[in-house]
Design an enzyme around this catalytic site. Sequence first.
Site, PDB file in Angstrom:
ATOM      1  N   LYS A  14       0.796  -1.391  -0.258  1.00  0.00           N
ATOM      2  CA  LYS A  14      -0.182   0.036  -0.105  1.00  0.00           C
ATOM      3  C   LYS A  14       0.944   1.291   0.000  1.00  0.00           C
ATOM      4  O   LYS A  14       0.609   2.359  -1.051  1.00  0.00           O
ATOM      5  CB  LYS A  14      -0.814  -0.058   1.463  1.00  0.00           C
ATOM      6  CG  LYS A  14      -1.894  -1.033   1.290  1.00  0.00           C
ATOM      7  CD  LYS A  14      -2.953  -1.002   2.630  1.00  0.00           C
ATOM      8  CE  LYS A  14      -2.223  -0.749   3.800  1.00  0.00           C
ATOM      9  NZ  LYS A  14      -1.796  -2.012   4.184  1.00  0.00           N
ATOM     10  N   ARG A  89      -9.542   0.716   9.303  1.00  0.00           N
ATOM     11  CA  ARG A  89      -8.973  -0.435   9.802  1.00  0.00           C
ATOM     12  C   ARG A  89      -9.882  -1.427  10.362  1.00  0.00           C
ATOM     13  O   ARG A  89      -9.634  -2.512  10.601  1.00  0.00           O
ATOM     14  CB  ARG A  89      -7.677  -0.582  10.185  1.00  0.00           C
ATOM     15  CG  ARG A  89      -6.449  -1.033   9.584  1.00  0.00           C
ATOM     16  CD  ARG A  89      -5.215  -0.614  10.383  1.00  0.00           C
ATOM     17  NE  ARG A  89      -3.972  -1.450  10.229  1.00  0.00           N
ATOM     18  CZ  ARG A  89      -2.914  -0.572   9.534  1.00  0.00           C
ATOM     19  NH1 ARG A  89      -3.203   0.545   8.983  1.00  0.00           N
ATOM     20  NH2 ARG A  89      -1.845  -1.422   9.517  1.00  0.00           N
ATOM     21  N   ARG A 128      11.800  -5.636   4.703  1.00  0.00           N
ATOM     22  CA  ARG A 128      11.773  -4.291   4.782  1.00  0.00           C
ATOM     23  C   ARG A 128      12.489  -3.772   6.085  1.00  0.00           C
ATOM     24  O   ARG A 128      12.801  -2.850   5.995  1.00  0.00           O
ATOM     25  CB  ARG A 128      10.496  -3.550   4.441  1.00  0.00           C
ATOM     26  CG  ARG A 128       9.299  -3.657   5.459  1.00  0.00           C
ATOM     27  CD  ARG A 128       7.927  -3.270   5.010  1.00  0.00           C
ATOM     28  NE  ARG A 128       7.137  -3.585   6.050  1.00  0.00           N
ATOM     29  CZ  ARG A 128       5.830  -3.394   5.863  1.00  0.00           C
ATOM     30  NH1 ARG A 128       5.276  -2.805   4.861  1.00  0.00           N
ATOM     31  NH2 ARG A 128       5.121  -3.513   6.991  1.00  0.00           N
ATOM     32  N   ARG A 130      11.404  -2.884   8.888  1.00  0.00           N
ATOM     33  CA  ARG A 130      10.886  -1.897   9.967  1.00  0.00           C
ATOM     34  C   ARG A 130      10.888  -2.449  11.203  1.00  0.00           C
ATOM     35  O   ARG A 130      10.837  -3.569  11.541  1.00  0.00           O
ATOM     36  CB  ARG A 130       9.306  -1.606   9.556  1.00  0.00           C
ATOM     37  CG  ARG A 130       9.082  -0.290   9.422  1.00  0.00           C
ATOM     38  CD  ARG A 130       7.726  -0.162   8.846  1.00  0.00           C
ATOM     39  NE  ARG A 130       6.478  -0.602   9.379  1.00  0.00           N
ATOM     40  CZ  ARG A 130       5.260  -0.392   8.858  1.00  0.00           C
ATOM     41  NH1 ARG A 130       5.073   0.148   7.632  1.00  0.00           N
ATOM     42  NH2 ARG A 130       4.366  -1.081   9.546  1.00  0.00           N
ATOM     43  N   ARG A 141       0.030  -8.955  13.631  1.00  0.00           N
ATOM     44  CA  ARG A 141      -0.605  -7.790  12.662  1.00  0.00           C
ATOM     45  C   ARG A 141      -1.419  -8.645  11.672  1.00  0.00           C
ATOM     46  O   ARG A 141      -2.617  -8.109  11.256  1.00  0.00           O
ATOM     47  CB  ARG A 141       0.409  -7.248  12.040  1.00  0.00           C
ATOM     48  CG  ARG A 141       1.115  -6.178  13.104  1.00  0.00           C
ATOM     49  CD  ARG A 141       2.299  -5.276  12.572  1.00  0.00           C
ATOM     50  NE  ARG A 141       2.257  -4.740  11.292  1.00  0.00           N
ATOM     51  CZ  ARG A 141       3.446  -4.667  10.362  1.00  0.00           C
ATOM     52  NH1 ARG A 141       4.412  -5.241  10.722  1.00  0.00           N
ATOM     53  NH2 ARG A 141       3.123  -3.931   9.503  1.00  0.00           N
TER      54      ARG A 141
HETATM   55  P1  AMP Z   1       0.948   0.679   8.860  1.00  0.00           P
HETATM   56  O1  AMP Z   1       2.274   1.488   8.370  1.00  0.00           O
HETATM   57  O2  AMP Z   1      -0.415   1.026   8.029  1.00  0.00           O
HETATM   58  O3  AMP Z   1       1.246  -0.817   8.651  1.00  0.00           O
HETATM   59  O4  AMP Z   1       0.590   0.778  10.348  1.00  0.00           O
HETATM   60  C1  AMP Z   1       1.659   0.563  11.438  1.00  0.00           C
HETATM   61  C2  AMP Z   1       0.737   0.370  12.687  1.00  0.00           C
HETATM   62  O5  AMP Z   1      -0.084   1.776  13.001  1.00  0.00           O
HETATM   63  C3  AMP Z   1      -0.221  -0.389  12.816  1.00  0.00           C
HETATM   64  O6  AMP Z   1       0.252  -1.890  13.148  1.00  0.00           O
HETATM   65  C4  AMP Z   1      -1.178  -0.051  14.118  1.00  0.00           C
HETATM   66  O7  AMP Z   1      -0.480  -0.352  15.353  1.00  0.00           O
HETATM   67  C5  AMP Z   1      -1.208   1.271  13.749  1.00  0.00           C
HETATM   68  N1  AMP Z   1      -2.285   1.935  12.773  1.00  0.00           N
HETATM   69  C6  AMP Z   1      -1.913   2.264  11.430  1.00  0.00           C
HETATM   70  N2  AMP Z   1      -3.285   2.769  10.959  1.00  0.00           N
HETATM   71  C7  AMP Z   1      -4.184   2.341  12.033  1.00  0.00           C
HETATM   72  C8  AMP Z   1      -5.641   2.288  12.005  1.00  0.00           C
HETATM   73  N3  AMP Z   1      -6.360   3.023  10.892  1.00  0.00           N
HETATM   74  N4  AMP Z   1      -6.234   1.900  13.192  1.00  0.00           N
HETATM   75  C9  AMP Z   1      -5.487   1.391  14.097  1.00  0.00           C
HETATM   76  N5  AMP Z   1      -4.058   1.494  14.247  1.00  0.00           N
HETATM   77  C10 AMP Z   1      -3.429   1.729  13.131  1.00  0.00           C
END
Ligand code: AMP
Length: 186
Positions: A14, A89, A128, A130, A141
């Site tokens: 994404k 989400r 990656r 992270r 996750r």
């Molecule tokens: P991402 O970069 O989208 O993979 O998000 C990294 C982390 O941020 C996730 O594992 C969650 O802990 C938090 N996070 C990001 N977006 C959301 C969301 N819409 N709702 C809840 N937690 C989020």
Amino acid sequence: MARLILFGPPGAGKGTQAVSLAKDFNIPHVSTGDLFRAAISGKTPLGLQVQSYLDQGQLVPDQVVIDMVRERLAQMDTNGGWLLDGFPRTIPQAQTLEGLLQEMHQTCDRVLNLQVPEHVLVARMLSRGRKDDTESVIQDRLGVYHRETAPILDFYRTRNCLVDIDGDTTVERVTHRIKTALADLL
Ligand code: AMP
């Protein structure tokens, strides 16, 4: 002008696709994960509040995410459209977004659902590097994705704005597929 949601499991690509898509449509890329990571590295109150959720691969509570997105979509640069990445989400987030858009007299043009097999997701995330990309956090996750996030697909499918994109190929090919799916909006 386009209002787009980029949807898919963690590791689906994404973030990578969002960068070129935002450029092509000239719309801001709103990534809730990026906003949280920026808050954490800036050691802001929000960052301190959310750090442990990100570290453990758990979802930040809906209200915290929703308040942040509401504030972001109230900024002027989103008047001409936006690209949401990583939000919504959960079903409550999707419902709240719908209400928020109604308030702003906006609608989402399309939800792009990036589909990638699970073993490919895991391999991509491990490569990656992270901080939250360790084997056990990745499994957490993915579990959260299946339990909390995947049910949103039906929510959008019934609204006829969901497009499935096969994301199990090169970055360039996925970009091409997305552009084809959005050709009528460009
Ligand atoms: P991402 O970069 O989208 O993979 O998000 C990294 C982390 O941020 C996730 O594992 C969650 O802990 C938090 N996070 C990001 N977006 C959301 C969301 N819409 N709702 C809840 N937690 C989020």
